[in-house]
Scaffold this active site. Structure first.
Site, PDB file in Angstrom:
ATOM      1  N   LEU A  33     -52.809 107.359  26.352  1.00 58.02           N
ATOM      2  CA  LEU A  33     -53.845 106.455  26.882  1.00 58.02           C
ATOM      3  C   LEU A  33     -55.158 107.179  27.188  1.00 58.02           C
ATOM      4  CD1 LEU A  33     -51.692 104.096  29.191  1.00 58.02           C
ATOM      5  CD2 LEU A  33     -52.355 103.779  26.791  1.00 58.02           C
ATOM      6  N   TYR A 142     -63.415 117.750  12.350  1.00 56.89           N
ATOM      7  CA  TYR A 142     -62.464 116.624  12.369  1.00 56.89           C
ATOM      8  C   TYR A 142     -61.729 116.540  11.039  1.00 56.89           C
ATOM      9  CZ  TYR A 142     -60.870 111.855  11.759  1.00 56.89           C
ATOM     10  OH  TYR A 142     -60.101 110.763  11.464  1.00 56.89           O
ATOM     11  N   LYS A 146     -57.597 117.352  10.045  1.00 59.84           N
ATOM     12  CA  LYS A 146     -56.685 116.434   9.344  1.00 59.84           C
ATOM     13  C   LYS A 146     -56.127 117.088   8.080  1.00 59.84           C
ATOM     14  CE  LYS A 146     -56.909 112.614  11.879  1.00 59.84           C
ATOM     15  NZ  LYS A 146     -55.920 111.589  12.174  1.00 59.84           N
ATOM     16  N   ASN A 171     -63.430 103.535   5.861  1.00 63.91           N
ATOM     17  CA  ASN A 171     -63.864 103.064   7.189  1.00 63.91           C
ATOM     18  C   ASN A 171     -63.067 101.851   7.655  1.00 63.91           C
ATOM     19  OD1 ASN A 171     -65.994 104.878   6.235  1.00 63.91           O
ATOM     20  ND2 ASN A 171     -66.990 104.273   8.140  1.00 63.91           N
TER      21      ASN A 171
HETATM   22  N1  UFG Z   1     -74.234 104.578  12.183  1.00 60.42           N
HETATM   23  C1  UFG Z   1     -75.526 104.302  12.617  1.00 60.42           C
HETATM   24  N2  UFG Z   1     -75.716 104.018  13.924  1.00 60.42           N
HETATM   25  C2  UFG Z   1     -74.708 104.011  14.834  1.00 60.42           C
HETATM   26  C3  UFG Z   1     -73.387 104.281  14.389  1.00 60.42           C
HETATM   27  C4  UFG Z   1     -73.188 104.571  13.047  1.00 60.42           C
HETATM   28  O1  UFG Z   1     -76.473 104.324  11.837  1.00 60.42           O
HETATM   29  O2  UFG Z   1     -74.970 103.765  16.028  1.00 60.42           O
HETATM   30  C5  UFG Z   1     -74.023 104.909  10.768  1.00 60.42           C
HETATM   31  C6  UFG Z   1     -73.473 106.303  10.576  1.00 60.42           C
HETATM   32  O3  UFG Z   1     -74.492 107.274  10.610  1.00 60.42           O
HETATM   33  C7  UFG Z   1     -72.791 106.155   9.214  1.00 60.42           C
HETATM   34  C8  UFG Z   1     -72.292 104.700   9.219  1.00 60.42           C
HETATM   35  O4  UFG Z   1     -73.048 104.043  10.240  1.00 60.42           O
HETATM   36  O5  UFG Z   1     -73.762 106.299   8.221  1.00 60.42           O
HETATM   37  C9  UFG Z   1     -70.828 104.579   9.561  1.00 60.42           C
HETATM   38  O6  UFG Z   1     -70.581 105.301  10.777  1.00 60.42           O
HETATM   39  P1  UFG Z   1     -69.273 105.103  11.639  1.00 60.42           P
HETATM   40  O7  UFG Z   1     -69.434 105.942  12.861  1.00 60.42           O
HETATM   41  O8  UFG Z   1     -68.994 103.658  11.822  1.00 60.42           O
HETATM   42  O9  UFG Z   1     -68.127 105.674  10.712  1.00 60.42           O
HETATM   43  P2  UFG Z   1     -68.006 107.104   9.993  1.00 60.42           P
HETATM   44  O10 UFG Z   1     -68.238 106.861   8.535  1.00 60.42           O
HETATM   45  O11 UFG Z   1     -68.829 108.153  10.626  1.00 60.42           O
HETATM   46  O12 UFG Z   1     -66.514 107.530  10.336  1.00 60.42           O
HETATM   47  C10 UFG Z   1     -65.407 106.702  10.146  1.00 60.42           C
HETATM   48  C11 UFG Z   1     -64.333 107.102  11.139  1.00 60.42           C
HETATM   49  C12 UFG Z   1     -63.858 108.497  10.849  1.00 60.42           C
HETATM   50  C13 UFG Z   1     -63.476 108.645   9.404  1.00 60.42           C
HETATM   51  C14 UFG Z   1     -64.575 108.178   8.502  1.00 60.42           C
HETATM   52  C15 UFG Z   1     -64.133 108.226   7.086  1.00 60.42           C
HETATM   53  O13 UFG Z   1     -64.833 107.050  12.465  1.00 60.42           O
HETATM   54  O14 UFG Z   1     -62.748 108.783  11.661  1.00 60.42           O
HETATM   55  O15 UFG Z   1     -64.940 106.850   8.836  1.00 60.42           O
HETATM   56  O16 UFG Z   1     -65.059 107.605   6.257  1.00 60.42           O
HETATM   57  F1  UFG Z   1     -63.224 109.934   9.126  1.00 60.42           F
END
Ligand code: UFG
Length: 328
Positions: A33, A142, A146, A171
């Protein structure tokens, strides 16, 4: 069948636990948790509050029953955080997983499903889509953590006969179409929930990280896969683990730019999304899109919620119904 789900109080783990229950299986959720929520553990699942960092407690928990499979989701999972705290991420994700894998090997568990990630491919930008056998080159601690666990599972198979499925999600997004579960990270860092909350006026304008990537509109491209489709893939992957281990990339094969996601939220919610440009976020690759042809071919997996508007609609429905997420 009896399944142990670590991290089953988190976003993907809770949805997989729910799908296993819906399929008539017995499910025990194990979670400390630290980032999950007790309220996210699906009704009907048993719950063990155990920290996988505690090797003895982990061994004891795994030894309580004969599991037909162990599904491992518990992990730190934010690319950006891992760039700020690399050793914490590397230590935490690898040691907790090794404790679990060793306990499974010791107690004769036969099948193990591991929540891996597209972040294994994050280093150099490469032409999409990314197949299961693409070169591994993590762009963050990260992703590296993995990858280490995937390698540990290779040895657990060779030496101990523990069969595993490493599922590399792109995603994960959306929410249970039945409205029973949703996405509630604290802090929230994911694009879709943040964009929805910005549209609902529950957060300040979305910061759009980077608009100068080499993509069709300058913003990053991601492959959003509905969490219920992911859950179905886990159940199918378990069925493959009779005499071999497998590795599958899991995505829809469709890439959406961050600006296209904003437009989808506007379409589905009927509201404007306030947003502002911000610098690139460290560790973000420009494009991550999956080639999931292997899991489709070998298991018949056929995602049902590929439309980005449906993915957003299920997430929006849960967030509208749960303004405080799973509560405090
Ligand atoms: N983004 C923004 N603003 C925000 C949040 C995200 O512009 O406030 C952008 C990020 O820069 C990225 C896209 O939105 O370009 C997606 O970002 P996320 O944080 O939603 O997801 P990520 O692609 O970084 O990561 C996710 C998971 C990870 C995994 C990855 C694999 O969180 O655990 O997908 O693709 F490894």
């Amino acid at each position: 069948m009896n399944y142990l789900v670590t991290g089953g109080a988190g976003f993907v783990g809770s949805h997989v636990a729910q799908s296993l229950l819906d399929a008539g299986h017995d499910v025990t959720v194990l979670d400390n948790l630290s980032t999950g929520h007790r309220a996210a553990v699906p009704q009907g699942a048993d719950f063990l509050e155990v920290d996988l960092a505690d090797a003895d407690a982990t061994d004891k928990a795994v030894g309580t029953r004969r599991w037909d499979g162990v599904l491992h989701f518990a992990a730190l999972s934010l690319v950006g955080d891992s760039m700020r705290e690399p050793f914490h991420y590397l230590r935490q994700n690898t040691l907790t997983s090794l404790n679990l894998i060793q306990a499974c090997a010791r107690h004769g568990t036969q099948r193990f499903v591991f929540s891996s990630t597209a972040a294994l491919f994050g280093g150099d930008d490469r032409p999409p889509p990314i197949a299961d056998n693409a070169q591994i080159d993590p762009g963050s601690p990260y992703g590296e953590s993995k990858f280490f666990i995937e390698r540990a599972l290779v040895w657990a198979d060779r030496i101990c006969g523990l069969r595993s499925a490493c599922l590399r999600y792109f995603n994960a997004a959306g929410a249970d179409p039945g409205g029973r579960l949703g996405e509630d990270h604290r802090p929230e860092t994911h694009l879709i929930p943040l964009t929805i909350d910005a549209a609902l006026g529950r957060r300040p304008p979305l910061k759009l990280f980077g608009d100068d990537y080499a993509t069709r509109d300058g913003t990053c491209v991601r492959d959003y896969i509905h969490v219920t489709d992911l859950a179905d893939a886990h159940i199918r992957a378990l069925g493959q683990l009779t005499d071999r281990s497998v590795t599958y990339n899991l995505g829809n094969g469709l890439g959406f730019t961050n600006l296209e996601v904003i437009r989808a939220v506007e379409r589905v919610s009927g509201r404007k999304v306030p947003w502002e440009p911000a610098p690139r976020r460290a560790g973000d690759p420009a494009v991550l899109v999956a080639d999931s042809s292997r899991i489709r071919k070998e298991t018949g997996w056929d995602p049902q919620y590929q439309d980005i508007d449906i993915i957003v609609a299920t997430a929006l429905r849960w967030r509208e119904a749960h303004p405080d997420g799973y509560g405090s």
